[in-house]
Design an enzyme around this catalytic site. Structure first.
Site, mmCIF file in Angstrom:
data_model
loop_
_atom_site.group_PDB
_atom_site.id
_atom_site.type_symbol
_atom_site.label_atom_id
_atom_site.label_comp_id
_atom_site.label_asym_id
_atom_site.label_seq_id
_atom_site.Cartn_x
_atom_site.Cartn_y
_atom_site.Cartn_z
ATOM 1 N N CYS A 24 -12.840 2.442 -68.407
ATOM 2 C CA CYS A 24 -13.122 1.228 -69.196
ATOM 3 C C CYS A 24 -12.018 0.189 -68.960
ATOM 4 C CB CYS A 24 -13.206 1.574 -70.689
ATOM 5 S SG CYS A 24 -13.380 0.071 -71.688
ATOM 6 N N CYS A 36 -15.260 8.198 -68.012
ATOM 7 C CA CYS A 36 -15.679 6.969 -68.704
ATOM 8 C C CYS A 36 -14.511 6.380 -69.486
ATOM 9 C CB CYS A 36 -16.862 7.234 -69.627
ATOM 10 S SG CYS A 36 -16.588 8.612 -70.764
ATOM 11 N N CYS A 57 -14.195 16.399 -68.492
ATOM 12 C CA CYS A 57 -14.285 15.087 -67.831
ATOM 13 C C CYS A 57 -13.833 13.960 -68.777
ATOM 14 C CB CYS A 57 -15.743 14.857 -67.420
ATOM 15 S SG CYS A 57 -16.051 13.221 -66.741
ATOM 16 N N ASP A 82 -34.471 -0.171 -81.221
ATOM 17 C CA ASP A 82 -33.238 -0.953 -81.304
ATOM 18 C C ASP A 82 -33.301 -2.042 -82.370
ATOM 19 O OD1 ASP A 82 -30.638 -1.456 -80.572
ATOM 20 O OD2 ASP A 82 -31.164 -2.872 -79.001
HETATM 21 C C1 B12 Z 1 -24.353 -1.692 -82.191
HETATM 22 C C2 B12 Z 1 -24.817 -1.256 -80.823
HETATM 23 C C3 B12 Z 1 -24.005 -1.560 -79.742
HETATM 24 C C4 B12 Z 1 -22.571 -2.081 -79.905
HETATM 25 C C5 B12 Z 1 -21.671 -0.887 -80.311
HETATM 26 C C6 B12 Z 1 -21.876 0.352 -79.402
HETATM 27 C C7 B12 Z 1 -21.446 1.684 -80.005
HETATM 28 N N1 B12 Z 1 -21.040 2.601 -79.146
HETATM 29 O O1 B12 Z 1 -21.489 1.876 -81.209
HETATM 30 C C8 B12 Z 1 -22.297 -2.695 -78.496
HETATM 31 C C9 B12 Z 1 -22.673 -4.169 -78.500
HETATM 32 C C10 B12 Z 1 -20.862 -2.552 -77.992
HETATM 33 C C11 B12 Z 1 -23.301 -1.925 -77.645
HETATM 34 C C12 B12 Z 1 -23.163 -1.743 -76.282
HETATM 35 C C13 B12 Z 1 -24.066 -1.035 -75.501
HETATM 36 N N2 B12 Z 1 -25.273 -0.599 -75.844
HETATM 37 CO CO1 B12 Z 1 -25.874 -0.605 -77.685
HETATM 38 N N3 B12 Z 1 -26.555 -0.326 -79.498
HETATM 39 C C14 B12 Z 1 -26.046 -0.584 -80.668
HETATM 40 C C15 B12 Z 1 -26.996 -0.093 -81.777
HETATM 41 C C16 B12 Z 1 -27.784 -1.306 -82.302
HETATM 42 C C17 B12 Z 1 -26.306 0.643 -82.928
HETATM 43 C C18 B12 Z 1 -25.287 1.702 -82.486
HETATM 44 C C19 B12 Z 1 -24.465 2.197 -83.647
HETATM 45 O O2 B12 Z 1 -24.987 2.530 -84.691
HETATM 46 N N4 B12 Z 1 -23.144 2.226 -83.464
HETATM 47 C C20 B12 Z 1 -22.254 2.740 -84.458
HETATM 48 C C21 B12 Z 1 -21.710 4.059 -83.926
HETATM 49 C C22 B12 Z 1 -20.663 4.657 -84.864
HETATM 50 O O3 B12 Z 1 -22.849 4.877 -83.929
HETATM 51 P P1 B12 Z 1 -23.296 5.732 -82.663
HETATM 52 O O4 B12 Z 1 -22.641 5.233 -81.433
HETATM 53 O O5 B12 Z 1 -24.778 5.836 -82.662
HETATM 54 O O6 B12 Z 1 -22.578 7.063 -83.122
HETATM 55 C C23 B12 Z 1 -23.209 8.065 -83.907
HETATM 56 C C24 B12 Z 1 -23.166 9.362 -83.125
HETATM 57 O O7 B12 Z 1 -22.275 9.199 -82.028
HETATM 58 C C25 B12 Z 1 -22.720 10.379 -84.147
HETATM 59 N N5 B12 Z 1 -21.551 11.137 -83.712
HETATM 60 C C26 B12 Z 1 -20.287 10.851 -83.897
HETATM 61 N N6 B12 Z 1 -19.499 11.797 -83.434
HETATM 62 C C27 B12 Z 1 -20.311 12.743 -82.918
HETATM 63 C C28 B12 Z 1 -20.017 13.929 -82.279
HETATM 64 C C29 B12 Z 1 -21.073 14.731 -81.832
HETATM 65 C C30 B12 Z 1 -20.777 16.003 -81.134
HETATM 66 C C31 B12 Z 1 -22.425 14.298 -82.047
HETATM 67 C C32 B12 Z 1 -23.562 15.144 -81.595
HETATM 68 C C33 B12 Z 1 -22.687 13.079 -82.679
HETATM 69 C C34 B12 Z 1 -21.615 12.314 -83.096
HETATM 70 O O8 B12 Z 1 -22.347 9.717 -85.339
HETATM 71 C C35 B12 Z 1 -22.347 8.321 -85.140
HETATM 72 C C36 B12 Z 1 -22.854 7.684 -86.423
HETATM 73 O O9 B12 Z 1 -24.215 7.986 -86.650
HETATM 74 C C37 B12 Z 1 -27.904 0.915 -80.969
HETATM 75 C C38 B12 Z 1 -29.347 1.007 -81.455
HETATM 76 C C39 B12 Z 1 -29.471 1.854 -82.717
HETATM 77 N N7 B12 Z 1 -30.265 1.392 -83.641
HETATM 78 O O10 B12 Z 1 -28.863 2.908 -82.823
HETATM 79 C C40 B12 Z 1 -27.820 0.367 -79.523
HETATM 80 C C41 B12 Z 1 -27.770 1.398 -78.398
HETATM 81 C C42 B12 Z 1 -26.765 2.454 -78.791
HETATM 82 N N8 B12 Z 1 -27.219 0.627 -77.217
HETATM 83 C C43 B12 Z 1 -27.699 0.975 -76.120
HETATM 84 C C44 B12 Z 1 -27.244 0.466 -74.866
HETATM 85 C C45 B12 Z 1 -28.131 0.705 -73.664
HETATM 86 C C46 B12 Z 1 -26.000 -0.198 -74.766
HETATM 87 C C47 B12 Z 1 -25.238 -0.583 -73.485
HETATM 88 C C48 B12 Z 1 -25.324 0.428 -72.347
HETATM 89 C C49 B12 Z 1 -25.730 -1.989 -72.997
HETATM 90 C C50 B12 Z 1 -24.937 -2.556 -71.837
HETATM 91 N N9 B12 Z 1 -25.209 -2.165 -70.600
HETATM 92 O O11 B12 Z 1 -24.090 -3.398 -72.027
HETATM 93 C C51 B12 Z 1 -23.788 -0.714 -74.049
HETATM 94 C C52 B12 Z 1 -23.036 0.617 -73.966
HETATM 95 C C53 B12 Z 1 -21.651 0.593 -74.540
HETATM 96 C C54 B12 Z 1 -21.274 1.950 -75.150
HETATM 97 N N10 B12 Z 1 -20.525 2.770 -74.436
HETATM 98 O O12 B12 Z 1 -21.734 2.246 -76.282
HETATM 99 C C55 B12 Z 1 -28.759 2.070 -76.247
HETATM 100 C C56 B12 Z 1 -28.133 3.405 -75.825
HETATM 101 C C57 B12 Z 1 -29.110 4.382 -75.180
HETATM 102 C C58 B12 Z 1 -28.415 5.699 -74.885
HETATM 103 N N11 B12 Z 1 -28.868 6.374 -73.841
HETATM 104 O O13 B12 Z 1 -27.502 6.112 -75.591
HETATM 105 C C59 B12 Z 1 -29.107 1.989 -77.807
HETATM 106 C C60 B12 Z 1 -29.453 3.334 -78.472
HETATM 107 C C61 B12 Z 1 -30.305 1.014 -77.929
HETATM 108 C C62 B12 Z 1 -31.640 1.679 -77.551
HETATM 109 N N12 B12 Z 1 -32.625 1.609 -78.419
HETATM 110 O O14 B12 Z 1 -31.804 2.267 -76.522
HETATM 111 N N13 B12 Z 1 -24.319 -1.411 -78.416
HETATM 112 S S1 SF4 Z 2 -19.856 10.739 -70.737
HETATM 113 FE FE1 SF4 Z 2 -17.820 10.408 -69.903
HETATM 114 S S2 SF4 Z 2 -16.765 12.336 -70.233
HETATM 115 FE FE2 SF4 Z 2 -18.935 12.775 -70.455
HETATM 116 S S3 SF4 Z 2 -19.559 13.452 -68.406
HETATM 117 FE FE3 SF4 Z 2 -19.966 11.232 -68.530
HETATM 118 S S4 SF4 Z 2 -18.116 10.256 -67.688
HETATM 119 FE FE4 SF4 Z 2 -17.595 12.387 -68.155
HETATM 120 S S1 SF4 Z 3 -16.180 -2.510 -71.753
HETATM 121 FE FE1 SF4 Z 3 -17.686 -1.448 -73.084
HETATM 122 S S2 SF4 Z 3 -19.453 -1.029 -71.765
HETATM 123 FE FE2 SF4 Z 3 -17.704 -1.553 -70.407
HETATM 124 S S3 SF4 Z 3 -16.758 0.414 -69.861
HETATM 125 FE FE3 SF4 Z 3 -15.699 -0.321 -71.691
HETATM 126 S S4 SF4 Z 3 -16.828 0.599 -73.417
HETATM 127 FE FE4 SF4 Z 3 -18.143 0.793 -71.610
#
Ligand code: B12
Ligand code: SF4
Ligand code: SF4
Length: 313
Positions: A194, A190, A187, A129
Site C-alpha cells: 500500500c 498487500c 503473507c 453496495d
Molecule cells: C465504506 C466502503 C469502502 C471504504 C472503506 C473500505 C474498508 N475496508 O472498510 C473505501 C472508500 C476506502 C472503499 C474502498 C474500496 N472498496 Co469499498 N466498500 C465500502 C462499503 C460501502 C462498506 C464497508 C464497511 O463497512 N467498512 C467498515 C469496515 C470496518 O467493515 P468491513 O471492511 O466490512 O469489515 C468487517 C469485517 O472485516 C469483519 N471483520 C473484522 N475483523 C475480522 C476478522 C475475521 C477473521 C473475519 C472473518 C471478519 C472480520 O468485521 C468488520 C465489521 O463488520 C462496502 C459495501 C458494504 N455495504 O459493505 C464496499 C465494499 C467493501 N467495497 C468494495 C470494493 C470493490 C472496494 C475497492 C476495491 C474499490 C477500488 N478499487 O478502489 C476498494 C478496496 C479498498 C480496501 N482494501 O478495502 C467491495 C468489496 C468486494 C470484496 N470482494 O470484498 C464492497 C463489498 C462493495 C460491493 N458490494 O461489492 N470501500
Molecule cells: S489478502 Fe494480503 S495477506 Fe492475504 S493473501 Fe492476499 S496479499 Fe497476502
Molecule cells: S491506497 Fe487503499 S486501495 Fe490502494 S493499496 Fe492502499 S488500502 Fe489498498
C-alpha cells in the site's frame, strides 16, 4: 418449497460466480466495527456511523427476513492483467471502466428476487453496495470466502475482483457453513504494497489514508502526503488486490458486457477533464462510477495523478 440448492442454481443461471445462504444473527465482529468507527477510520463517511446498529445486527435490516442470499459477481475487465504495472502511468480502478456496477448488479439481483417471489417468498429485497448491509461479513458467513488482510472478501479459485450482492428473504433456506479458514497465512504483500500506508494492521484500513477513499469519497483538496504517493491512481486504487497471490493465480476476466471498458478517458492527456463541460462529462461518464466524484472531483484527481507520475519520470 424452494430449497437452497434451487436458489443457487438460479443464481448460477443468472451468471453469478458463487452463491451462498447467510443467517442473520448478530455480527461476530461487531466490536471491530465499533472500534474502527471510534478511531475515526471512516473519515467523512458518516453513514457508516448511522448504519452501525444494523451492520452489527443484520436481522434488523429487513425484520421479516430469515436469511440473506449472497452472491459474488466477477467484474475483472477482459483486457486487464492483475499484475501491478511497472511503469508509472495514470490509472483508474478496474471496476470504474464499465457501467456503474450498482445498476448492473441490481438489475440481476432484481431477477433473482423475482424468482424467490415466484418460489413462494413474501419478502425478497435486493441490496448491492447500498443500505446498511455488512456485505463482506455476510459473504464470509455464507461460506463464499474469507476476509483477507487487505479487508477484501477473497474466494478460493476466484480471487477478490468480485462484487458482493444480497437478497434478504423470508424463505426458510438452510444457511451455509461459514468460511472459517484464514488462507492468508504468513503473507503480508498487500500490507507492504500500500503506497500510503493505509493499513493500521491486518484487516484494519484507515480510510483517511486510502487512495480509493481520497479519490472517490473525499470532497476537499487531497492532502499532500498521500497525493505525492498516489502512483498515478486517478480514481480508486487496485494495488492491495493486484498484489494478492490469490488474484494473480486465480482471477479470470468476466464475460459480462457491462464490465467491459466503455468510457475510458485518455490516460495521456493531462488537460482532458479541465476542457470538459458539465454536460459533456454527464454524457460521457454519467452512467459510470466516475459520476460519484463528478467533474470537479475528476479534475482534482487528474491533476494529482499526472503530478505523481511526472515526479517519477
Ligand atoms: C465504506 C466502503 C469502502 C471504504 C472503506 C473500505 C474498508 N475496508 O472498510 C473505501 C472508500 C476506502 C472503499 C474502498 C474500496 N472498496 Co469499498 N466498500 C465500502 C462499503 C460501502 C462498506 C464497508 C464497511 O463497512 N467498512 C467498515 C469496515 C470496518 O467493515 P468491513 O471492511 O466490512 O469489515 C468487517 C469485517 O472485516 C469483519 N471483520 C473484522 N475483523 C475480522 C476478522 C475475521 C477473521 C473475519 C472473518 C471478519 C472480520 O468485521 C468488520 C465489521 O463488520 C462496502 C459495501 C458494504 N455495504 O459493505 C464496499 C465494499 C467493501 N467495497 C468494495 C470494493 C470493490 C472496494 C475497492 C476495491 C474499490 C477500488 N478499487 O478502489 C476498494 C478496496 C479498498 C480496501 N482494501 O478495502 C467491495 C468489496 C468486494 C470484496 N470482494 O470484498 C464492497 C463489498 C462493495 C460491493 N458490494 O461489492 N470501500
Ligand atoms: S489478502 Fe494480503 S495477506 Fe492475504 S493473501 Fe492476499 S496479499 Fe497476502
Ligand atoms: S491506497 Fe487503499 S486501495 Fe490502494 S493499496 Fe492502499 S488500502 Fe489498498
Amino acid at each position: 418449497m424452494v430449497t437452497a440448492l434451487e436458489v443457487k442454481a438460479w443464481a448460477n443461471e443468472l451468471g453469478f460466480v458463487a452463491c451462498g445462504i447467510a443467517h442473520l444473527e448478530p455480527n461476530r465482529h461487531g466490536d471491530a466495527l465499533d472500534d474502527w468507527l471510534a478511531r475515526g477510520y471512516a473519515g467523512t463517511m458518516r453513514y457508516l456511523h448511522r448504519q452501525a446498529r444494523q451492520r452489527k445486527a443484520p436481522g434488523l435490516i429487513v425484520p421479516e427476513a430469515r436469511v440473506a442470499v449472497v452472491v459474488l459477481e466477477n467484474y475483472l475487465p477482459s483486457h486487464h492483467s492483475v499484475r501491478p504495472s511497472v511503469r508509472p502511468s495514470v490509472k483508474l480502478a478496474k471496476y470504474a471502466q464499465g457501467e456503474d456496477y450498482h445498476r448492473a448488479l441490481i438489475r440481476r439481483l432484481d431477477q433473482l428476487a423475482a424468482r424467490l417471489l415466484q418460489g413462494g417468498a413474501r419478502v425478497a429485497r435486493p441490496y448491492a453496495d447500498a443500505g446498511p448491509v455488512p456485505e463482506r461479513e455476510l459473504a464470509q458467513r455464507a461460506g463464499l470466502g474469507w476476509i483477507g488482510k487487505n479487508t477484501m472478501l477473497i474466494r478460493p479459485a476466484a480471487g477478490s475482483f468480485v462484487f458482493i450482492g444480497s437478497v434478504f428473504t423470508d424463505l426458510a433456506l438452510a444457511p451455509d457453513a461459514p468460511f472459517d479458514l484464514d488462507r492468508c497465512g504468513s503473507c503480508t504483500r498487500c500490507l507492504d504494497a500500500c503506497p500510503t500506508d493505509a493499513f493500521a494492521g491486518p484487516r484494519v484500513l484507515d480510510a483517511n489514508r486510502c487512495l480509493s477513499y481520497l479519490t472517490i469519497e473525499w470532497r476537499g483538496d487531497i492532502p499532500t502526503e498521500p497525493a505525492a504517493r498516489s502512483e498515478g491512481w486517478a480514481f480508486g486504487c487496485d494495488i492491495c488486490n493486484d498484489v494478492c497471490p490469490w488474484n494473480q493465480q486465480f482471477a479470470r476476466p468476466s464475460e459480462r458486457p457491462e464490465y467491459q471498458p466503455r468510457a475510458i478517458p485518455p490516460l495521456d492527456d493531462p488537460g482532458f477533464f479541465d476542457r470538459l463541460t458539465e454536460e459533456q462529462f454527464a454524457r460521457q461518464f454519467g452512467d459510470t462510477p466516475l459520476e460519484r466524484p463528478g467533474l470537479a472531483g475528476m479534475q482534482r484527481n487528474w491533476r494529482m495523478a499526472f503530478a505523481a507520475v511526472n515526479s517519477k519520470q
